[in-house]
Design a protein around this motif. Structure first.
Motif, short mmCIF file in Angstrom:
data_model
loop_
_atom_site.label_atom_id
_atom_site.label_comp_id
_atom_site.label_asym_id
_atom_site.label_seq_id
_atom_site.Cartn_x
_atom_site.Cartn_y
_atom_site.Cartn_z
N UNK A 162 -43.40 3.05 16.48
CA UNK A 162 -42.47 2.22 17.18
C UNK A 162 -42.63 0.79 16.72
N UNK A 163 -41.59 0.02 16.94
CA UNK A 163 -41.61 -1.34 16.47
C UNK A 163 -40.97 -2.27 17.50
N UNK A 164 -41.44 -3.49 17.56
CA UNK A 164 -40.89 -4.48 18.47
C UNK A 164 -40.48 -5.71 17.67
N UNK A 165 -39.27 -6.19 17.89
CA UNK A 165 -38.78 -7.36 17.18
C UNK A 165 -39.56 -8.60 17.62
N UNK A 166 -40.30 -9.22 16.72
CA UNK A 166 -40.97 -10.47 17.09
C UNK A 166 -39.93 -11.57 17.30
N UNK A 167 -40.20 -12.44 18.22
CA UNK A 167 -39.26 -13.53 18.54
C UNK A 167 -38.92 -14.37 17.31
N UNK A 168 -39.82 -14.44 16.35
CA UNK A 168 -39.57 -15.25 15.16
C UNK A 168 -38.56 -14.61 14.21
N UNK A 169 -38.23 -13.33 14.43
CA UNK A 169 -37.30 -12.64 13.54
C UNK A 169 -35.85 -12.77 13.97
N UNK A 170 -35.57 -13.41 15.09
CA UNK A 170 -34.20 -13.53 15.54
C UNK A 170 -33.68 -14.93 15.27
N UNK A 171 -32.38 -15.02 14.97
CA UNK A 171 -31.79 -16.32 14.66
C UNK A 171 -31.64 -17.17 15.91
N UNK A 172 -31.33 -18.42 15.71
CA UNK A 172 -31.13 -19.35 16.83
C UNK A 172 -30.01 -18.85 17.73
N UNK A 173 -28.92 -18.39 17.17
CA UNK A 173 -27.80 -17.88 17.95
C UNK A 173 -28.22 -16.65 18.74
N UNK A 174 -28.93 -15.73 18.10
CA UNK A 174 -29.41 -14.53 18.79
C UNK A 174 -30.36 -14.90 19.93
N UNK A 175 -31.21 -15.90 19.71
CA UNK A 175 -32.13 -16.33 20.76
C UNK A 175 -31.37 -16.82 21.99
N UNK A 176 -30.26 -17.51 21.77
CA UNK A 176 -29.45 -17.99 22.88
C UNK A 176 -28.89 -16.85 23.70
N UNK A 177 -28.40 -15.83 23.04
CA UNK A 177 -27.83 -14.68 23.74
C UNK A 177 -28.94 -13.91 24.45
N UNK A 178 -30.08 -13.73 23.79
CA UNK A 178 -31.20 -13.04 24.41
C UNK A 178 -31.67 -13.81 25.64
N UNK A 179 -31.69 -15.13 25.55
CA UNK A 179 -32.08 -15.95 26.70
C UNK A 179 -31.14 -15.73 27.88
N UNK A 180 -29.85 -15.59 27.59
CA UNK A 180 -28.88 -15.31 28.64
C UNK A 180 -29.23 -14.01 29.35
N UNK A 181 -29.51 -12.96 28.58
CA UNK A 181 -29.87 -11.67 29.19
C UNK A 181 -31.21 -11.75 29.93
N UNK A 182 -32.13 -12.56 29.44
CA UNK A 182 -33.40 -12.73 30.15
C UNK A 182 -33.17 -13.44 31.48
N UNK A 183 -32.27 -14.42 31.50
CA UNK A 183 -31.93 -15.09 32.75
C UNK A 183 -31.31 -14.12 33.75
N UNK A 184 -30.45 -13.22 33.27
CA UNK A 184 -29.88 -12.19 34.14
C UNK A 184 -30.98 -11.31 34.73
N UNK A 185 -31.95 -11.00 33.90
CA UNK A 185 -33.09 -10.19 34.35
C UNK A 185 -33.87 -10.92 35.44
N UNK A 186 -34.14 -12.20 35.21
CA UNK A 186 -34.93 -12.98 36.16
C UNK A 186 -34.18 -13.21 37.47
N UNK A 187 -32.89 -13.50 37.39
CA UNK A 187 -32.14 -13.88 38.58
C UNK A 187 -31.53 -12.70 39.33
N UNK A 188 -31.12 -11.67 38.59
CA UNK A 188 -30.42 -10.55 39.24
C UNK A 188 -31.11 -9.21 39.06
N UNK A 189 -32.19 -9.18 38.28
CA UNK A 189 -32.93 -7.94 38.08
C UNK A 189 -32.24 -6.93 37.18
N UNK A 190 -31.26 -7.38 36.39
CA UNK A 190 -30.54 -6.48 35.49
C UNK A 190 -31.36 -6.32 34.21
#
Length: 75
Positions: free
Chosen positions: A1-29
């Motif tokens: 198995x493999x996990x994408x290290x944070x350094x392997x994602x682009x700046x744009x991808x990091x922004x979108x991932x941050x959005x989903x992480x915020x959803x996880x933190x605030x709404x538990x999704x």
């Protein structure tokens, strides 16, 4: 198995991932973030669909660089 290290994602991808992480933190999704090869962009899937995506798309592509992580792992 493999996990994408944070350094392997682009700046744009990091922004979108941050959005989903915020959803996880605030709404538990819960989402998983994945890519199907070393050169493909990241994709997102809700937890309820992850096992199907994992078995049918991610797992068969490990040899070409498929990776994934749970949204809570993103820093």
């Amino acid at each position: 198995m493999s996990c994408i290290p944070c350094t392997k994602v682009s700046t744009t991808e990091k922004g979108v991932i941050s959005y989903y992480k915020d959803l996880y933190k605030t709404k538990g999704i819960v989402h998983y973030v994945y890519r199907l090869s070393r050169t493909s962009g990241v994709k997102f899937v809700e937890k309820k669909y992850f096992s199907t995506i994992f078995e049918n798309q991610i797992k068969p592509n490990f040899s070409i660089g498929a990776e994934y992580f749970h949204i809570s792992e993103f820093s």
